[in-house]
Each structure stands twice: as structure tokens, then as C-alpha cells.
Design a protein around this motif. Structure first.
Motif, mmCIF file in Angstrom:
data_model
loop_
_atom_site.group_PDB
_atom_site.id
_atom_site.type_symbol
_atom_site.label_atom_id
_atom_site.label_comp_id
_atom_site.label_asym_id
_atom_site.label_seq_id
_atom_site.Cartn_x
_atom_site.Cartn_y
_atom_site.Cartn_z
ATOM 1 N N ARG A 296 -16.938 32.335 44.878
ATOM 2 C CA ARG A 296 -16.039 31.180 44.761
ATOM 3 C C ARG A 296 -16.323 30.359 43.501
ATOM 4 N NH1 ARG A 296 -16.762 27.370 47.885
ATOM 5 N NH2 ARG A 296 -18.831 27.866 48.702
ATOM 6 N N TYR A 297 -17.382 30.723 42.775
ATOM 7 C CA TYR A 297 -17.768 29.974 41.576
ATOM 8 C C TYR A 297 -17.252 30.661 40.330
ATOM 9 C CZ TYR A 297 -21.401 27.786 44.566
ATOM 10 O OH TYR A 297 -22.085 27.110 45.540
ATOM 11 N N SER A 298 -16.832 29.871 39.357
ATOM 12 C CA SER A 298 -16.473 30.424 38.047
ATOM 13 C C SER A 298 -16.847 29.418 36.966
ATOM 14 C CB SER A 298 -14.979 30.763 37.983
ATOM 15 O OG SER A 298 -14.192 29.608 38.144
ATOM 16 N N TRP A 299 -17.134 29.960 35.788
ATOM 17 C CA TRP A 299 -17.568 29.121 34.686
ATOM 18 C C TRP A 299 -16.737 29.423 33.446
ATOM 19 C CZ3 TRP A 299 -20.763 31.233 38.302
ATOM 20 C CH2 TRP A 299 -21.571 30.345 39.006
ATOM 21 N N ASN A 300 -16.332 28.376 32.732
ATOM 22 C CA ASN A 300 -15.523 28.494 31.533
ATOM 23 C C ASN A 300 -16.306 27.908 30.357
ATOM 24 O OD1 ASN A 300 -13.579 28.611 29.581
ATOM 25 N ND2 ASN A 300 -12.154 27.197 30.582
ATOM 26 N N PHE A 301 -16.791 28.790 29.467
ATOM 27 C CA PHE A 301 -17.598 28.386 28.322
ATOM 28 C C PHE A 301 -16.721 28.446 27.083
ATOM 29 C CE2 PHE A 301 -20.582 27.597 25.318
ATOM 30 C CZ PHE A 301 -21.306 28.649 24.770
ATOM 31 N N GLN A 302 -16.542 27.316 26.401
ATOM 32 C CA GLN A 302 -15.734 27.263 25.193
ATOM 33 C C GLN A 302 -16.530 26.579 24.081
ATOM 34 O OE1 GLN A 302 -11.883 25.527 25.997
ATOM 35 N NE2 GLN A 302 -11.079 27.460 26.766
ATOM 36 N N LYS A 303 -16.982 27.355 23.114
ATOM 37 C CA LYS A 303 -17.757 26.808 21.996
ATOM 38 C C LYS A 303 -16.911 25.885 21.139
ATOM 39 C CE LYS A 303 -20.829 29.241 19.764
ATOM 40 N NZ LYS A 303 -21.507 30.350 19.060
ATOM 41 N N SER A 304 -15.618 26.175 21.046
ATOM 42 C CA SER A 304 -14.739 25.379 20.167
ATOM 43 C C SER A 304 -14.669 23.922 20.617
ATOM 44 C CB SER A 304 -13.341 25.980 20.133
ATOM 45 O OG SER A 304 -12.782 26.007 21.441
ATOM 46 N N THR A 305 -14.816 23.708 21.912
ATOM 47 C CA THR A 305 -14.769 22.334 22.437
ATOM 48 C C THR A 305 -16.125 21.892 22.981
ATOM 49 O OG1 THR A 305 -14.025 23.184 24.577
ATOM 50 C CG2 THR A 305 -12.323 22.453 23.021
ATOM 51 N N SER A 306 -17.164 22.721 22.773
ATOM 52 C CA SER A 306 -18.519 22.420 23.267
ATOM 53 C C SER A 306 -18.488 22.061 24.746
ATOM 54 C CB SER A 306 -19.153 21.274 22.467
ATOM 55 O OG SER A 306 -19.313 21.632 21.124
ATOM 56 N N SER A 307 -17.826 22.897 25.507
ATOM 57 C CA SER A 307 -17.724 22.621 26.943
ATOM 58 C C SER A 307 -18.162 23.826 27.763
ATOM 59 C CB SER A 307 -16.298 22.221 27.305
ATOM 60 O OG SER A 307 -15.407 23.302 27.091
#
Lengths: 117, 116
Positions: free
Chosen positions: A63-74
Motif C-alpha cells: 500500500r506504500y509508494s514513493w515518488n522521488f523527483q530530483k528536479s523539485t528536491s522532493s
């Protein structure tokens, strides 16, 4: 300087709703590591995930998911179909190549998640 | 398998007193780190010890000290306690500083220190 910002202090949802916890980080390092930990009322920090700066693939685990975006440092964390047992404080943390050896993490201030039945 | 164990679980001290907190790492783990978590905030790094030597130190005054024993357990000492030292003190253990593949830190349940 290393810094982690979790702007959401507290979130309340009803069971089965989806919820996203936000995490924004700052670092000058080119190699760094991001983490999510869960802290239930008992106090211990429970490891959920670790990502390194070279791997921007999103990850799903149940049920867990992670969204890693270097462009927005998030590095945002989503719980799908939340359950009462998900109620806890969630921390996002950052470490560098240098400091990971020392178990030195920079933690955000945490987001308290309340899941109501 | 036993996880990271900390003692005591709760403690009340008076300003100016000294306190000793204890941590036993997971069997086989040689690295121990200490964190302070003030209510409503995230944990802050205090110390890291590996093979009985201090390997890292956070921005804390000299009133804070620690040591690691031959069995890899550790003590955190705080002298001249202040009201602001009231916090949850967390201990984390990991396999070792030189093994980057196995750097996952496991945390104990912490010692909740109240200074009155």
C-alpha cells in the motif's frame, strides 16, 4: 547544508482514503540518501525505505509508494487505502555519502498521521 | 532476535543533576549512534561510536558525552541537566561504519528523560 522540510505537521484522514506525505530536502552533495521512517507511539523509529540520489525510479511496496523527483528536491510518500494501524508520526531523513557511514541522518520535523475508522 | 534495547525507558531528574542512559545494540552490530528528539521535532544526531571510538559528533555542548564498551554497548552521559534536555533519547545500531552496503540503522524505543 543539509535540510529536510516536512511542511505538513498533522494530517487526519478516514480509513481507506489515500494520503500523501510531503518531503522537500536541501543538499549540495551529488551523492545522497533519502529515507522514510515511521514512529508509532511506542517511540522506536521503524525503517520504511532508503533511496540513493542516482535512482529516481518510483517504488511501490504494497500500500506504500514513493515518488522521488530530483528536479523539485522532493521525496513524497503515499499510503493507499489507509488503515488505522498507519496512524503514527512519519519522518523523512537525509544523509550524505560521508555521513551515512556515521549513521548521521538529518530528519525533518515529522508529519503526524491520524487515520480514523 | 533481540532488537536495540535501551534503559531505562523513563527517567525523571532535577536540574543540575547527572544522567546515564544505556544502549545495547543488536547482536553483531558494532556501530552505535545517539539521537535527541525533543517533543514535536525530529531526532537530532548527538554521537556515533564504532569500535569504541567516537566517529561523529553533532552540535551538542560538552555536557554531553558517551562511550562504547568492548561488548559494543554504549552509554550516553549528560551533566548539569537543563530543562531543555527533556527529550526522547534514541539509540541506533548498525553493522559497521566500513560496510556501506549494510548501513541500515535500527532504532531502539528510546529513553524518555524529563528534567524538572
Amino acid at each position: 547544508a543539509q535540510k529536510v522540510t516536512q511542511a505538513q505537521t498533522e494530517i487526519s484522514v478516514v480509513e481507506k482514503e489515500d494520503v500523501t506525505l510531503d518531503c522537500v530536502y536541501e543538499t549540495r552533495d551529488t551523492t545522497y540518501y533519502l529515507f522514510w521512517y515511521k514512529q508509532p507511539p511506542s517511540g522506536e523509529l521503524v525503517f520504511l525505505i532508503r533511496r540513493n540520489s542516482f535512482d529516481e525510479q518510483n517504488e511501490i511496496s504494497g500500500r506504500y509508494s514513493w515518488n522521488f523527483q530530483k528536479s523539485t528536491s522532493s521525496f513524497n510518500f503515499t499510503i493507499t487505502a489507509s488503515q488505522v494501524v498507519d496512524s503514527a508520526v512519519y519522518f523523512c531523513a537525509l544523509s550524505s555519502e560521508q555521513f551515512l557511514r556515521f549513521n548521521k541522518f538529518y530528519f525533518g520535523s515529522g508529519t503526524k498521521l491520524n487515520v480514523k475508522p | 532476535d533481540a532488537g536495540v534495547t535501551q534503559s531505562p525507558t523513563h527517567l525523571i531528574k532535577t536540574r543540575g543533576q547527572h544522567v546515564t542512559l544505556r544502549c545495547s545494540p543488536i547482536s553483531g552490530h558494532k556501530s552505535v549512534s545517539w539521537y535527541q528528539q525533543v517533543l514535536g521535532q525530529g531526532p537530532q544526531f548527538i554521537f556515533q561510536y564504532y569500535e569504541k571510538e567516537e566517529r561523529g559528533r553533532g552540535n551538542f555542548p560538552d555536557r554531553f558525552s558517551a562511550r562504547q564498551f568492548p561488548n559494543y554497548s554504549s552509554e550516553l552521559n549528560v551533566n548539569a541537566l537543563l530543562l531543555g534536555d527533556s527529550a526522547l533519547y534514541l539509540c541506533a545500531s548498525s553493522l559497521g561504519v566500513d560496510d556501506r552496503k549494510n548501513t541500515e540503522a535500527f532504532f531502539g524505543q528510546g529513553t524518555r528523560l524529563t528534567v524538572v
